[in-house]
Design a protein around this motif. Structure first.
Motif, short mmCIF file in Angstrom:
data_model
loop_
_atom_site.label_atom_id
_atom_site.label_comp_id
_atom_site.label_asym_id
_atom_site.label_seq_id
_atom_site.Cartn_x
_atom_site.Cartn_y
_atom_site.Cartn_z
N HIS A 49 4.43 -4.03 17.59
CA HIS A 49 4.22 -2.59 17.78
C HIS A 49 4.59 -1.83 16.50
O HIS A 49 3.91 -0.87 16.13
CB HIS A 49 5.03 -2.10 18.98
N VAL A 50 5.63 -2.27 15.83
CA VAL A 50 6.02 -1.65 14.56
C VAL A 50 4.98 -1.96 13.49
O VAL A 50 4.55 -1.07 12.75
CB VAL A 50 7.43 -2.11 14.10
N PHE A 51 4.54 -3.23 13.42
CA PHE A 51 3.51 -3.60 12.45
C PHE A 51 2.25 -2.75 12.66
O PHE A 51 1.64 -2.30 11.69
CB PHE A 51 3.12 -5.08 12.59
N PHE A 52 1.86 -2.57 13.92
CA PHE A 52 0.67 -1.78 14.22
C PHE A 52 0.83 -0.35 13.70
O PHE A 52 -0.05 0.17 13.02
CB PHE A 52 0.40 -1.77 15.73
N ASP A 53 1.96 0.26 14.02
CA ASP A 53 2.20 1.64 13.56
C ASP A 53 2.20 1.73 12.03
O ASP A 53 1.66 2.68 11.46
CB ASP A 53 3.52 2.17 14.11
N GLN A 54 2.77 0.72 11.36
CA GLN A 54 2.83 0.74 9.91
C GLN A 54 1.44 0.68 9.28
O GLN A 54 1.17 1.35 8.29
CB GLN A 54 3.68 -0.42 9.39
N GLN A 55 0.55 -0.11 9.88
CA GLN A 55 -0.77 -0.27 9.27
C GLN A 55 -1.74 0.86 9.64
O GLN A 55 -2.88 0.85 9.23
CB GLN A 55 -1.35 -1.65 9.59
#
Length: 168
Positions: free
Chosen positions: A20-26
């Motif tokens: 979920h964090v990776f998604f938000d970052q990208q």
């Protein structure tokens, strides 16, 4: 800002909560532009999760979460692309300019035993080029490909890391 200390950057196994964090970052448009070679639709959560679940299930891919001061700062992985072992990383924009990518890559390289090891960076991604060079990678070629993030063909450098940083 003061440079970080080596102990502040940690690598750990990727968990589903990290996705979920990776998604938000990208999702950040400027980060996508910098990376250049991204998914067609960064806002497609379902496609993103499907892609990352396949990465998590693949035992041949070495993948780590980059942790900085107790927070998920990004991810780093090793996989085979174009028949070569490659390394790739993504750092959330709020963590840029702190030396986190360089420290993460230095800590990640011992996990990857195969050499030569390759990496790629868009020619205008000066920050990523600097990270790779700090970690012993040397430009060994050039390529170009269509960038979904930029909507045009983008030139990139191919980097190579040999044994003890030497090409062979």
């Amino acid at each position: 800002m003061d440079p970080i200390t080596y102990r502040q950057v940690q690598l750990r196994e990727v968990t589903e909560n990290d996705l979920h964090v990776f998604f938000d970052q990208q999702l950040d448009p400027s980060a996508n532009n910098m990376a250049a070679f991204t998914s067609k639709d960064p806002s497609d959560r379902e496609a993103f999760m499907k892609h990352w679940n396949s990465i998590l299930e693949n035992e041949n891919i070495i993948k780590k979460t980059i942790y900085y001061n107790g927070k998920v700062a990004g991810n780093i992985s090793n996989f085979v692309q174009f028949d070569n072992p490659e390394v790739s990383y993504w750092i959330g924009k709020q963590y840029w300019g702190k030396g986190i990518a360089s420290q993460a890559l230095q800590k990640f390289l011992p996990y990857v035993k195969v050499r030569p090891l390759y990496a790629r960076a868009a020619k205008d991604n000066i920050a990523s080029i600097r990270v790779l060079e700090k970690c012993g990678f040397i430009i060994s070629g050039e390529d170009k490909g269509f960038s979904n993030a930029r909507g045009e063909e983008v030139e990139e450098y191919i980097f190579k890391l040999g044994i003890n940083g030497e090409l062979f």
